[in-house]
Design an enzyme around this catalytic site. Structure first.
Site, PDB file in Angstrom:
ATOM      1  N   HIS A 108      33.542  37.728  36.573  1.00 41.73           N
ATOM      2  CA  HIS A 108      34.115  38.119  37.865  1.00 41.73           C
ATOM      3  C   HIS A 108      35.574  38.512  37.678  1.00 41.73           C
ATOM      4  O   HIS A 108      36.243  38.087  36.735  1.00 41.73           O
ATOM      5  CB  HIS A 108      34.010  36.971  38.885  1.00 41.73           C
ATOM      6  CG  HIS A 108      34.940  35.820  38.616  1.00 41.73           C
ATOM      7  ND1 HIS A 108      36.214  35.753  39.138  1.00 41.73           N
ATOM      8  CD2 HIS A 108      34.771  34.680  37.887  1.00 41.73           C
ATOM      9  CE1 HIS A 108      36.799  34.621  38.736  1.00 41.73           C
ATOM     10  NE2 HIS A 108      35.935  33.964  37.971  1.00 41.73           N
ATOM     11  N   CYS A 109      36.041  39.374  38.580  1.00 37.71           N
ATOM     12  CA  CYS A 109      37.461  39.711  38.614  1.00 37.71           C
ATOM     13  C   CYS A 109      38.035  39.093  39.886  1.00 37.71           C
ATOM     14  O   CYS A 109      37.500  38.105  40.386  1.00 37.71           O
ATOM     15  CB  CYS A 109      37.659  41.223  38.565  1.00 37.71           C
ATOM     16  SG  CYS A 109      36.813  42.130  39.880  1.00 37.71           S
ATOM     17  N   ALA A 110      39.076  39.660  40.438  1.00 36.36           N
ATOM     18  CA  ALA A 110      39.748  39.036  41.581  1.00 36.36           C
ATOM     19  C   ALA A 110      38.887  39.021  42.833  1.00 36.36           C
ATOM     20  O   ALA A 110      38.973  38.095  43.648  1.00 36.36           O
ATOM     21  CB  ALA A 110      41.062  39.758  41.866  1.00 36.36           C
ATOM     22  N   THR A 111      38.027  40.030  42.989  1.00 33.24           N
ATOM     23  CA  THR A 111      37.256  40.137  44.240  1.00 33.24           C
ATOM     24  C   THR A 111      35.763  40.349  44.033  1.00 33.24           C
ATOM     25  O   THR A 111      35.001  40.262  44.981  1.00 33.24           O
ATOM     26  CB  THR A 111      37.786  41.312  45.092  1.00 33.24           C
ATOM     27  OG1 THR A 111      37.653  42.530  44.342  1.00 33.24           O
ATOM     28  CG2 THR A 111      39.240  41.105  45.472  1.00 33.24           C
ATOM     29  N   ARG A 112      35.321  40.640  42.794  1.00 32.37           N
ATOM     30  CA  ARG A 112      33.943  41.089  42.596  1.00 32.37           C
ATOM     31  C   ARG A 112      33.208  40.303  41.524  1.00 32.37           C
ATOM     32  O   ARG A 112      33.800  39.917  40.510  1.00 32.37           O
ATOM     33  CB  ARG A 112      33.927  42.572  42.192  1.00 32.37           C
ATOM     34  CG  ARG A 112      34.298  43.533  43.268  1.00 32.37           C
ATOM     35  CD  ARG A 112      34.620  44.903  42.676  1.00 32.37           C
ATOM     36  NE  ARG A 112      35.950  44.919  42.076  1.00 32.37           N
ATOM     37  CZ  ARG A 112      36.375  45.865  41.257  1.00 32.37           C
ATOM     38  NH1 ARG A 112      35.571  46.860  40.916  1.00 32.37           N
ATOM     39  NH2 ARG A 112      37.595  45.826  40.760  1.00 32.37           N
TER      40      ARG A 112
END
EC number: 2.7.1.211
Length: 483
Positions: A25-29
């Site tokens: 995952h990244c910051a939002t996804r």
């Protein structure tokens, strides 16, 4: 919010544990590599309140959840799938194996150029500030701000020096990034880049004039003449040289004894690559790069408005495929040779597309009665106007389809107008409203008008299509009720 339940619902919707090859995952996804994306139940994902949107790109299926939420959901998803903690780089590597050769090539370019974009953007925006200070007739008729205020001359000169640094020493940045991507030592790549812009060499920008005057300096090695010419602002030569360096270094490490590895491998890697660069690789790729740049400029000048309309119409579909990442290398070359090219028209087309995507999303905000779509559209629309289109394009426009049609129509019309007035950027930046500072000063007004046209057309077309879509839905409902 029951994050574990959400994770389970998402897992069920994406085809279960056996369909998940890699996850991070990244910051939002959530960033997932799925064995078979056709097994995804898109309707189930769309009906989940926590899911703000989904899209597939570069071999990854991404689910937008929002900051904070994504961290907790990912933790539970990893437990449910038995996946160990993975970084986004691990997922990218897994996703690359699913790509075809063309997609892999585009991804390679993206991996090389994306890390150096901040340096190019910083230099480009400083160049834009310098242009504002030095461009005549922009604020004062017949004068520039520096002409009217001579005390600002040194400030403009300082900014200009700062702005040029990233482009003058571009081979160092590309050498570091490209060699790392190709599996070599990035510091050797940076050293190769330094070699290609060494001050003892003829500056690459002066090569054309020196060639015409027969004044190109050379090394005479055993009767063979090697041109002592630098590669300031070049792209293709350092890309090719970095690839060769990485492969030579890798090959040497397999045969050089470990006790001598740190001594001999760097020595022979740099020397062999350097000789090849100045004898064959550099001259050939410089010519190829010049042909590429000249061809792009010729195409832009020849096709005119029609070419701008077609490019504007196709830009968003190209973004969907991920092929737009390959434009970074072309834009870098266009910006590095401003005297010849006058700037980048690709940035302008991208800006028109982004503005149009934002306008279409805001039109959906105005027309829809769905509370969830309204919540996503408001933030996504503003984000697109500022140059970040993924939430708008993948979360709203592609999902509903008709806003995407409105957006590409608006992009085409705005791009045609911008092409008619030869609007070009002298720097990279946020392709949207903030992009004004990146535009050549003499065409800033045309850029603003182009954005206004792209916005208005996309907004209006989306409104019309939304009403048609609503009428169609009502008719279908009436038929179903009658049946």
């Amino acid at each position: 919010m029951d994050h574990k339940q959400i994770a389970q619902e998402i897992l069920d919707a994406i085809g279960g544990q056996e369909n998940v090859s890699a996850a991070a995952h990244c910051a939002t996804r959530l960033r997932l590599v799925l064995n078979d994306e056709s097994n995804v139940d898109q309707t189930a994902l769309d009906n989940m309140d926590v899911v703000k949107g989904t899209f597939s790109t570069g071999g990854q299926f991404q689910i937008i959840l929002g900051s904070g939420t994504v961290n907790v959901v990912y933790k539970h998803l990893a437990e449910l799938t038995g996946q160990s903690e993975m970084s986004t780089s691990d997922v990218k590597d897994a996703a690359t194996k699913k790509l075809n050769p063309i997609q892999q090539f585009v991804k390679t370019l993206s991996d090389i150029f994306v890390p150096i974009i901040p340096a190019i953007v910083a230099g480009g925006l400083l160049m834009g500030i310098n242009n504002i200070l030095t461009a005549p007739d922009l604020f004062i008729e017949g004068k520039s701000l520096v002409d009217a205020n001579p005390e600002m001359a040194d400030l403009a000169a300082l900014i200009n020096t700062f702005a040029n640094a990233a482009f003058v020493f571009l081979p160092i940045l590309i050498g570091f990034s490209a060699t790392k991507r190709f599996g070599g030592n990035p510091f050797l790549g940076a050293t190769l880049g330094m070699l290609m812009v060494h001050p003892d060499l003829l500056n690459g920008y002066g090569y054309g004039a020196a060639l015409l005057n027969n004044e190109v300096p050379v090394w005479n090695i055993l009767g063979m003449e090697i041109e002592k010419v630098g590669y300031q602002g070049s792209v293709l030569p350092v890309l090719a040289a970095s690839y060769i360096l990485a492969k030579i270094e890798t090959a040497l490490r397999k045969v050089v004894p470990s006790a001598l590895d740190n001594l001999l491998t760097p020595l022979f890697s740099i020397f062999i690559t350097g000789v090849l660069t100045f004898t064959f690789v550099g001259p050939l790729t410089r010519s190829a790069g010049n042909l590429l740049t000249d061809g792009i400029v010729w195409m832009y000048d020849t096709t005119g408005v029609i070419g701008g309309i077609i490019f504007g119409l196709l830009y968003a579909p190209i973004v969907i495929t991920g092929m737009h990442h390959s434009f970074i290398a072309v834009e870098t070359q266009l910006l590095a040779d401003l005297v010849k090219t006058g700037g980048s028209f690709i940035f302008v087309i991208a800006a028109m597309s982004n503005i149009a995507q934002g306008a279409a999303t805001l039109a959906v905000l105005k027309t829809t009665k769905n509370a969830k779509i309204k919540g996503t559209a408001s933030a996504a629309g503003i984000s697109a106007l500022l140059g970040i289109t993924e939430p708008a394009m993948f979360g709203i426009n592609l999902k509903l389809r008709y806003p995407f049609i409105g957006a590409i129509v608006g992009s085409a019309v705005g791009s045609g107008f911008a092409t008619l007035f030869k609007v070009k950027a002298t720097a990279l930046g946020a392709a949207g409203l903030p992009g004004i500072i990146s535009i050549r000063p003499d065409v800033i007004v045309s850029y603003i008008i182009g954005m206004a046209i792209a916005f208005a057309v996309a907004f209006a077309v989306t409104i019309v299509l939304a009403k048609r879509d609503e009428k169609k839905t009502i008719k279908q409902s009436d038929k179903a009720a009658a049946a």
